[in-house]
Design a protein around this motif. Structure first.
Motif, PDB file in Angstrom:
ATOM      1  N   THR A   1      27.878  85.495  56.832  1.00 48.60           N
ATOM      2  CA  THR A   1      29.271  85.617  57.266  1.00 48.60           C
ATOM      3  C   THR A   1      29.616  85.027  58.594  1.00 48.60           C
TER       4      THR A   1
ATOM      5  N   GLN B   1      41.287  99.906  43.175  1.00 50.56           N
ATOM      6  CA  GLN B   1      41.048 100.089  44.634  1.00 50.56           C
ATOM      7  C   GLN B   1      41.915 101.453  45.058  1.00 50.56           C
TER       8      GLN B   1
ATOM      9  N   GLU C   1      32.296  98.542  44.866  1.00 47.21           N
ATOM     10  CA  GLU C   1      32.173  97.870  46.146  1.00 47.21           C
ATOM     11  C   GLU C   1      30.727  97.285  46.209  1.00 47.21           C
TER      12      GLU C   1
ATOM     13  N   GLU D   1      34.600  91.527  51.813  1.00 53.00           N
ATOM     14  CA  GLU D   1      34.521  92.685  50.764  1.00 53.00           C
ATOM     15  C   GLU D   1      34.569  91.969  49.263  1.00 53.00           C
ATOM     16  N   PHE D   2      33.703  92.472  48.395  1.00 51.75           N
ATOM     17  CA  PHE D   2      33.651  92.304  46.989  1.00 51.75           C
ATOM     18  C   PHE D   2      33.399  93.341  46.238  1.00 51.75           C
ATOM     19  N   SER D   3      34.213  93.396  45.199  1.00 49.21           N
ATOM     20  CA  SER D   3      34.295  94.333  44.095  1.00 49.21           C
ATOM     21  C   SER D   3      34.297  93.986  42.663  1.00 49.21           C
TER      22      SER D   3
ATOM     23  N   TYR E   1      36.800  87.554  45.923  1.00 51.17           N
ATOM     24  CA  TYR E   1      36.772  88.994  46.515  1.00 51.17           C
ATOM     25  C   TYR E   1      36.589  90.013  45.159  1.00 51.17           C
TER      26      TYR E   1
ATOM     27  N   ASP F   1      40.410  84.793  47.235  1.00 53.77           N
ATOM     28  CA  ASP F   1      41.515  84.990  48.224  1.00 53.77           C
ATOM     29  C   ASP F   1      42.034  83.344  48.738  1.00 53.77           C
TER      30      ASP F   1
ATOM     31  N   ALA G   1      28.287  95.909  48.562  1.00 56.40           N
ATOM     32  CA  ALA G   1      28.033  95.794  49.810  1.00 56.40           C
ATOM     33  C   ALA G   1      26.977  94.469  50.210  1.00 56.40           C
ATOM     34  N   ASP G   2      27.370  93.546  51.153  1.00 54.52           N
ATOM     35  CA  ASP G   2      26.494  92.415  51.411  1.00 54.52           C
ATOM     36  C   ASP G   2      26.295  91.389  50.391  1.00 54.52           C
TER      37      ASP G   2
END
Length: 335
Positions: free
Chosen positions: A332, A317, A324, A3-5, A105, A98, A326-327
């Motif tokens: 991955t 969050q 967020e 996940e990345f935001s 992330y 992380d 996506a991709d």
């Protein structure tokens, strides 16, 4: 894991605005974690430009343990000429990694993060070094975003000020911050065109300027028992530093880049003038008195950015303010 935001500056400021007292406590715990050795805080790296000697972009990598377990880097620019165009001097981004996998992330607009951790450390130092939350006369030198944030954090921590005097080389900014302090924060405030007269008799002095070398040089600039928050680090002559109690956030970090403490070290060839770190004062391992001025000089630690950034990310969050992506990671799986 993948996940990345992204958290923008507006969301970050809103989250900070409703959590300032908690952020001060986060900064306090981070200083203690750093003092205990549960962090990695390398030297900052400065990117400078031959044709813009006053401008720089700084990289602050760090790791924060002590239950936080986050790594990351802040990339913050300082272009003082921006002020002439009416835009903020500093802009920044913070990348969080992380600790288990090393994967990034989140990325946060970090001028708000940087201002918040700077302001929180200043207010924490004022509380620790004064032993209370009251100052009859306050002088703020420099009327930019950092100064505004410091005053906002003082208000959030329910400090009582008798009066606030704001000095800035550009009267329009000094007057604007004085008006903001009076209208939005509720303290009596006024612009002071001359600095030297208002320094005398002030209980608390906050330096938040872009000064590159000392201009406060008169031997009687500060009085015994006066608390000076040397946030911008280069306003005060080394001779004044030598006549004061000196509390730093990190000794090694402060002794570089011609900060006022660094100039004092160059002048004397030693560090005997250093009383200790703020964490040491909190722990009772260093003590200040009222027979000399007390100067707090924080170089600004990357671990503070991580602590505040991690807090803002978690709050974003929970509140749905994190965007967020996506991709974000193209692969991955290894195979």
């Amino acid at each position: 894991m993948f996940e990345f935001s992204v958290i923008g500056g507006k969301a970050a400021r809103e989250i900070i605005g409703r959590n300032r007292p908690r952020i001060v406590e986060q900064v306090r715990e981070t200083y203690l974690t750093h003092e205990a050795g549960a962090s990695v805080n390398p030297d900052s790296y400065f990117l400078r430009f031959p044709e813009k000697p006053d401008a720089r972009i700084i990289a602050l990598p760090a790791f924060l343990g002590g239950g936080q377990e986050v790594a990351g880097i802040k990339w913050i620019s300082s272009f003082p000429a921006n002020i002439e165009q009416g835009i903020p001097r500093a802009s920044a981004a913070l990348l969080l990694n992380d600790y288990a996998t090393g994967y990034p992330y989140a990325v946060l607009e970090a001028s708000q993060i940087s201002a918040a951790r700077t302001a929180a450390s200043a207010v924490l130092a004022a509380e620790v070094l004064s032993g209370g939350r009251r100052a009859e006369r306050v002088v703020v030198v420099g009327a930019g975003i950092i100064a505004r944030n410091i005053l906002e954090f003082f208000r959030a921590r329910e400090w009582e000020f008798g009066s606030v005097q704001v000095h800035d080389q550009l009267p329009q900014y000094g007057e604007a911050l004085a008006e903001y302090t009076a209208v939005e924060l509720g303290w009596e405030a006024e612009f002071a065109a001359e600095l030297a007269p208002v320094l005398k008799g002030a209980d608390l002095v906050v330096f938040a300027t872009t000064a590159g070398e000392p201009y406060v040089t008169a031997p009687d600039s500060f009085a015994p028992g006066q608390l000076v928050l040397n946030i911008s680090l280069r306003d005060i002559a080394p001779e004044l530093v030598l006549g004061s109690y000196n509390v730093l956030d990190d000794v090694e970090h402060c002794m570089k880049a011609n900060t006022s403490p660094h100039l004092a070290e160059q002048l004397t060839g030693n560090r005997d003038f250093v009383t200790g770190t703020l964490a040491q004062v909190i722990n009772g391992d260093a003590v200040v008195g009222d027979d000399k001025p007390v100067i707090f000089s924080p170089f600004g630690l990357g671990v503070l950015d991580l602590a505040v950034g991690r807090f803002v990310h978690q709050e974003a969050q929970q509140s749905g303010q994190a965007v967020e992506i996506a991709d974000f990671f193209g692969e991955t799986k290894r195979w």
